[in-house]
Write an enzyme that holds these catalytic residues in place. Structure first.
Site, PDB file in Angstrom:
ATOM      1  NE  ARG A  76      -3.535   2.338   2.641  1.00  9.50           N
ATOM      2  CZ  ARG A  76      -3.308   3.288   3.555  1.00  9.50           C
ATOM      3  NH1 ARG A  76      -2.335   3.144   4.436  1.00  9.50           N
ATOM      4  NH2 ARG A  76      -4.058   4.377   3.584  1.00  9.50           N
ATOM      5  CG  HIS A 120      -1.019   9.160   3.102  1.00 12.10           C
ATOM      6  ND1 HIS A 120      -1.017   7.815   3.404  1.00 12.10           N
ATOM      7  CD2 HIS A 120      -0.763   9.798   4.274  1.00 12.10           C
ATOM      8  CE1 HIS A 120      -0.763   7.650   4.703  1.00 12.10           C
ATOM      9  NE2 HIS A 120      -0.590   8.852   5.250  1.00 12.10           N
ATOM     10  CD  GLU A 165      -4.674   8.044   9.341  1.00 11.18           C
ATOM     11  OE1 GLU A 165      -4.384   6.961   9.857  1.00 11.18           O
ATOM     12  OE2 GLU A 165      -4.045   9.114   9.585  1.00 11.18           O
ATOM     13  CG  ASN A 287      -5.224   3.744   8.531  1.00 11.98           C
ATOM     14  OD1 ASN A 287      -5.344   2.711   7.880  1.00 11.98           O
ATOM     15  ND2 ASN A 287      -4.680   4.845   8.035  1.00 11.98           N
ATOM     16  CE1 TYR A 289      -0.081   3.297  13.330  1.00 13.04           C
ATOM     17  CE2 TYR A 289      -1.962   4.569  12.551  1.00 13.04           C
ATOM     18  CZ  TYR A 289      -0.761   3.941  12.305  1.00 13.04           C
ATOM     19  OH  TYR A 289      -0.235   3.929  11.031  1.00 13.04           O
ATOM     20  CD  GLU A 351      -1.596   4.453   7.875  1.00 17.04           C
ATOM     21  OE1 GLU A 351      -1.319   4.904   9.018  1.00 17.04           O
ATOM     22  OE2 GLU A 351      -1.734   5.173   6.881  1.00 17.04           O
TER      23      GLU A 351
END
Length: 438
Positions: A76, A120, A165, A287, A289, A351
């Site tokens: 990606r 991005h 995002e 994504n 985290y 991600e």
């Protein structure tokens, strides 16, 4: 515990253009908002910029060879809009397209599927000069750019991500000023949310013959105390539902519109916009985290417009080197919530990863990835349609406003020499990929 990753599960790694490519003025590339932002004193730690980064522009054959060595099935990456249209519209720079042709062909020759992201965060600076994402015209220009790239590469690539995002692009870029373009106008940030999503919808229409998705950064939001339920509602609304609802349900959440009424009346939403935004997706990128633990009682500037009174709290969990709490269960809760509350298409973790100070022997990263992959396995076992996982990141890179101080890569980059070295986590992940699971 059985780990039910099916044979077709996609195992990959992710990067983004400004973070790794370098060659900021090579072959006709125009300036992006991140070139401008990072060159502004005080905006990026250490005064770092992405002008050289990991020099992927010149070293991509070496990086493809590393991916092949690791056994990755997909890569990606993002396409730099300023390489394709240096002015943000109009003139097309064929040398920029040629770079992505070479990259794509090299991946395919190595048996690695290319998964490009069209945006991005590196908006061409001329478009920001004209108002940026708070202006509707930027969404129209994005759709034109998407069509140009698809015309050049669509015969080689099947999976396309429109945006990465949009929460970060809108709120960190236009509300807090922590990211490019560095503006602090919460009302403009809310307009940017809509025009980013509109750009997604218009680009999806322009790429109608491809498999289309969007990547959202989502979080499991929980209360610090039993009395903090409204704080959860507000932050979940701005982090998750403000993006999920229009994309998957074709509407903005009414409570979030009410929360933001002091900033805007949403009159920028025109007839037909939400229908375009809610065009059927072939996949949704997630994504993840870290979790969000929230309470009433905050004060001051916030990445969540209209929620300055809400505080982000410490849950007492271990933290990564960048300071983010580690909570694999938050990923499990998020995935099961998506499957429960929304008509989701196939999901991909686009991600997931961690920054740690260890250079090569990065046991902390291995532990982080192992825990989150176990959460993915449990989600699949519960029936969540999760079809792939992309570790962030393939390479150490320019980590936005943190500069080069934080290393997310499973491959170490010596920025002075550009030498690549596999970290322990890369070899561990190669083992996971080779086995098709944990």
């Amino acid at each position: 515990m059985k780990h039910p990753f099916k044979r077709e599960f996609v195992w990959g790694a992710a990067t983004s253009s400004y973070q790794i490519e370098g060659a900021a003025t090579k072959d006709g590339r125009g300036p992006s908002i991140w070139d401008t932002f990072s060159a502004t004193p005080g905006k990026v730690d250490g005064g770092d910029t992405g002008a050289v980064a990991a020099d992927h522009y010149h070293r991509h054959p070496e990086d493809i060879a590393l991916m092949k060595e690791l056994g990755l099935g997909a890569y990606r990456f993002s396409i730099a809009w300023p390489r394709i249209q240096p002015d943000g519209s109009g003139r097309i720079e064929q040398r920029g397209l040629d770079f992505y042709r070479r990259l794509t062909d090299g991946l395919l020759e190595a048996g690695i599927e290319p998964w490009p992201t069209l945006y991005h965060w590196d908006l061409p600076q001329p478009l920001e000069d004209a108002g940026g994402w708070p202006e509707r015209d930027t969404a129209l220009r994005f759709a034109e750019y998407a069509a140009v790239v698809h015309e050049a590469l669509g015969d080689r690539i099947s999976h396309w991500t429109t945006l990465n995002e949009p929460w970060c692009s809108a709120f960190l870029g236009y509300a807090t000023g922590r990211h490019a373009p560095g503006r602090t106008d919460p009302a403009a940030a809310v307009r940017a949310v809509h025009h980013l999503l509109l750009g997604h919808g218009l680009a999806a229409a322009a790429l109608s013959e491809a498999r289309i998705g969007i990547t959202l950064n989502l979080s499991h939001v929980s209360p610090y105390a039993a009395t903090d339920q409204d704080a959860v509602r507000r932050i979940d609304g701005l982090q998750n539902r403000l993006f999920l609802d229009p994309v998957l349900l074709g509407e903005y959440p009414r409570d979030v519109i009410a929360d933001l009424s002091a900033l805007t009346d949403f009159s920028f939403v025109r007839p037909g916009d939400l229908k375009a935004i809610a065009a059927p997706l072939d996949f949704l990128g997630v994504n993840y985290y870290s979790p969000s633990l929230v309470s009433e009682g905050g004060e001051g500037p916030t990445a969540y417009p209209g929620s300055e009174h809400i505080a982000m709290r410490d849950g007492g969990r271990p933290r990564t080197g960048i300071g983010w709490e580690i909570d694999p269960d938050g990923l499990l809760q998020l995935l099961t919530r998506l499957d429960r509350d929304y008509p989701v298409p196939p999901l991909y973790i686009t991600e997931n990863g961690a920054a740690f100070p260890e250079e090569l022997h990065d046991s902390g990263r291995i532990s982080y990835l192992d825990g989150h992959l176990r959460a993915c396995a449990e989600a699949i076992a519960r029936g969540v349609p999760l079809d792939g996982y992309f570790v962030w990141s393939l390479l150490d890179n320019f980590e936005w406003s943190y500069g080069y101080a934080q290393r997310f890569g499973i491959v170490h980059v010596d920025y002075a020499t550009q030498k690549r070295t596999l970290k322990d986590s890369a070899r561990w992940y190669a083992g996971v990929v080779g086995r098709g699971g944990l």
